[in-house]
Design a protein around this motif. Sequence first.
Motif, PDB file in Angstrom:
ATOM      1  N   LEU A   4       0.855  -1.178   0.000  1.00 29.77           N
ATOM      2  CA  LEU A   4       0.000   0.000   0.000  1.00 29.77           C
ATOM      3  C   LEU A   4       0.892   1.229   0.000  1.00 29.77           C
ATOM      4  O   LEU A   4       1.853   1.315   0.769  1.00 29.77           O
ATOM      5  N   SER A   5       0.563   2.179  -0.858  1.00 29.53           N
ATOM      6  CA  SER A   5       1.272   3.445  -0.904  1.00 29.53           C
ATOM      7  C   SER A   5       0.229   4.552  -0.827  1.00 29.53           C
ATOM      8  O   SER A   5      -0.756   4.525  -1.571  1.00 29.53           O
ATOM      9  N   VAL A   6       0.439   5.505   0.076  1.00 28.44           N
ATOM     10  CA  VAL A   6      -0.494   6.614   0.237  1.00 28.44           C
ATOM     11  C   VAL A   6       0.306   7.908   0.254  1.00 28.44           C
ATOM     12  O   VAL A   6       1.286   8.035   0.991  1.00 28.44           O
ATOM     13  N   GLN A   7      -0.129   8.849  -0.567  1.00 33.33           N
ATOM     14  CA  GLN A   7       0.530  10.150  -0.628  1.00 33.33           C
ATOM     15  C   GLN A   7      -0.552  11.223  -0.551  1.00 33.33           C
ATOM     16  O   GLN A   7      -1.539  11.167  -1.285  1.00 33.33           O
ATOM     17  N   THR A   8      -0.361  12.175   0.349  1.00 36.26           N
ATOM     18  CA  THR A   8      -1.317  13.272   0.507  1.00 36.26           C
ATOM     19  C   THR A   8      -0.639  14.570   0.109  1.00 36.26           C
ATOM     20  O   THR A   8       0.398  14.924   0.666  1.00 36.26           O
ATOM     21  N   LEU A   9      -1.242  15.243  -0.865  1.00 35.25           N
ATOM     22  CA  LEU A   9      -0.693  16.506  -1.355  1.00 35.25           C
ATOM     23  C   LEU A   9      -1.783  17.561  -1.413  1.00 35.25           C
ATOM     24  O   LEU A   9      -2.951  17.243  -1.652  1.00 35.25           O
ATOM     25  N   ALA A  10      -1.391  18.802  -1.213  1.00 37.01           N
ATOM     26  CA  ALA A  10      -2.326  19.907  -1.374  1.00 37.01           C
ATOM     27  C   ALA A  10      -2.800  19.952  -2.820  1.00 37.01           C
ATOM     28  O   ALA A  10      -2.019  19.714  -3.746  1.00 37.01           O
ATOM     29  N   ALA A  11      -4.069  20.236  -3.001  1.00 34.60           N
ATOM     30  CA  ALA A  11      -4.603  20.384  -4.353  1.00 34.60           C
ATOM     31  C   ALA A  11      -4.007  21.642  -4.966  1.00 34.60           C
ATOM     32  O   ALA A  11      -3.948  22.687  -4.315  1.00 34.60           O
ATOM     33  N   PRO A  12      -3.546  21.566  -6.213  1.00 36.20           N
ATOM     34  CA  PRO A  12      -2.852  22.712  -6.801  1.00 36.20           C
ATOM     35  C   PRO A  12      -3.730  23.949  -6.998  1.00 36.20           C
ATOM     36  O   PRO A  12      -3.230  25.060  -6.971  1.00 36.20           O
ATOM     37  N   ASP A  13      -5.031  23.756  -7.121  1.00 41.14           N
ATOM     38  CA  ASP A  13      -5.909  24.885  -7.417  1.00 41.14           C
ATOM     39  C   ASP A  13      -6.808  25.284  -6.253  1.00 41.14           C
ATOM     40  O   ASP A  13      -7.651  26.161  -6.402  1.00 41.14           O
ATOM     41  N   ASP A  14      -6.619  24.659  -5.080  1.00 47.12           N
ATOM     42  CA  ASP A  14      -7.506  24.930  -3.953  1.00 47.12           C
ATOM     43  C   ASP A  14      -6.748  24.753  -2.638  1.00 47.12           C
ATOM     44  O   ASP A  14      -6.459  23.623  -2.239  1.00 47.12           O
ATOM     45  N   PRO A  15      -6.438  25.841  -1.928  1.00 45.29           N
ATOM     46  CA  PRO A  15      -5.666  25.725  -0.695  1.00 45.29           C
ATOM     47  C   PRO A  15      -6.391  25.002   0.442  1.00 45.29           C
ATOM     48  O   PRO A  15      -5.764  24.576   1.409  1.00 45.29           O
ATOM     49  N   GLY A  32      -5.541  -0.264   8.991  1.00 48.20           N
ATOM     50  CA  GLY A  32      -5.134   0.711  10.002  1.00 48.20           C
ATOM     51  C   GLY A  32      -4.303   1.835   9.416  1.00 48.20           C
ATOM     52  O   GLY A  32      -4.512   3.013   9.724  1.00 48.20           O
ATOM     53  N   GLU A  33      -3.367   1.476   8.560  1.00 48.63           N
ATOM     54  CA  GLU A  33      -2.514   2.474   7.904  1.00 48.63           C
ATOM     55  C   GLU A  33      -3.346   3.414   7.029  1.00 48.63           C
ATOM     56  O   GLU A  33      -3.178   4.638   7.060  1.00 48.63           O
ATOM     57  N   LEU A  34      -4.258   2.844   6.269  1.00 50.33           N
ATOM     58  CA  LEU A  34      -5.114   3.647   5.396  1.00 50.33           C
ATOM     59  C   LEU A  34      -5.994   4.586   6.216  1.00 50.33           C
ATOM     60  O   LEU A  34      -6.135   5.768   5.889  1.00 50.33           O
ATOM     61  N   ARG A  35      -6.554   4.066   7.294  1.00 50.97           N
ATOM     62  CA  ARG A  35      -7.401   4.876   8.170  1.00 50.97           C
ATOM     63  C   ARG A  35      -6.615   6.076   8.705  1.00 50.97           C
ATOM     64  O   ARG A  35      -7.126   7.199   8.707  1.00 50.97           O
ATOM     65  N   GLU A  36      -5.397   5.856   9.151  1.00 50.81           N
ATOM     66  CA  GLU A  36      -4.584   6.944   9.695  1.00 50.81           C
ATOM     67  C   GLU A  36      -4.305   8.021   8.649  1.00 50.81           C
ATOM     68  O   GLU A  36      -4.346   9.220   8.951  1.00 50.81           O
ATOM     69  N   HIS A  37      -4.013   7.615   7.429  1.00 50.14           N
ATOM     70  CA  HIS A  37      -3.765   8.590   6.359  1.00 50.14           C
ATOM     71  C   HIS A  37      -5.014   9.425   6.078  1.00 50.14           C
ATOM     72  O   HIS A  37      -4.919  10.649   5.889  1.00 50.14           O
TER      73      HIS A  37
END
Length: 120
Positions: A4-15, A32-37
């Motif tokens: 499982l790979s999870v990456q959270t990034l700010a949306a480029p057009d919406d702060p 559990g890992e997915l829930r935490e993300h």
Amino acid sequence: MSDLSVQTLAAPDDPAAVVVTIAGEMTIPYAGELREHLLAAFQKANRITADLTAVTGIDVAGLQILCSAHRSSVFMKKSFTIIGGPGSAVWEAADAVGQLRQMGCVVDVCHTCIWTGGRG
């Protein structure tokens, strides 16, 4: 090594928005890992989009986490959407277990259910 790979990034057009990109297996060993993300994403933003395009497999635990994220969004008055259209592993699994529907559940008072629309 995690499947499982999870990456959270700010949306480029919406702060006020983030995109949570999930790749690999959304299955019980990674629940559990997915829930935490996802919880962390809800702390960071008012609008959360889960990009499920690269999900290769999902079980009932993964589907339940997505439903839980949507319910949390309703209670927290935030937006939660998913992307990754029909034909993806997520939609095939949701269809197989009868998750796709025409109306949302009882908590879906704003009509934002991620599973509405029938069979796509």
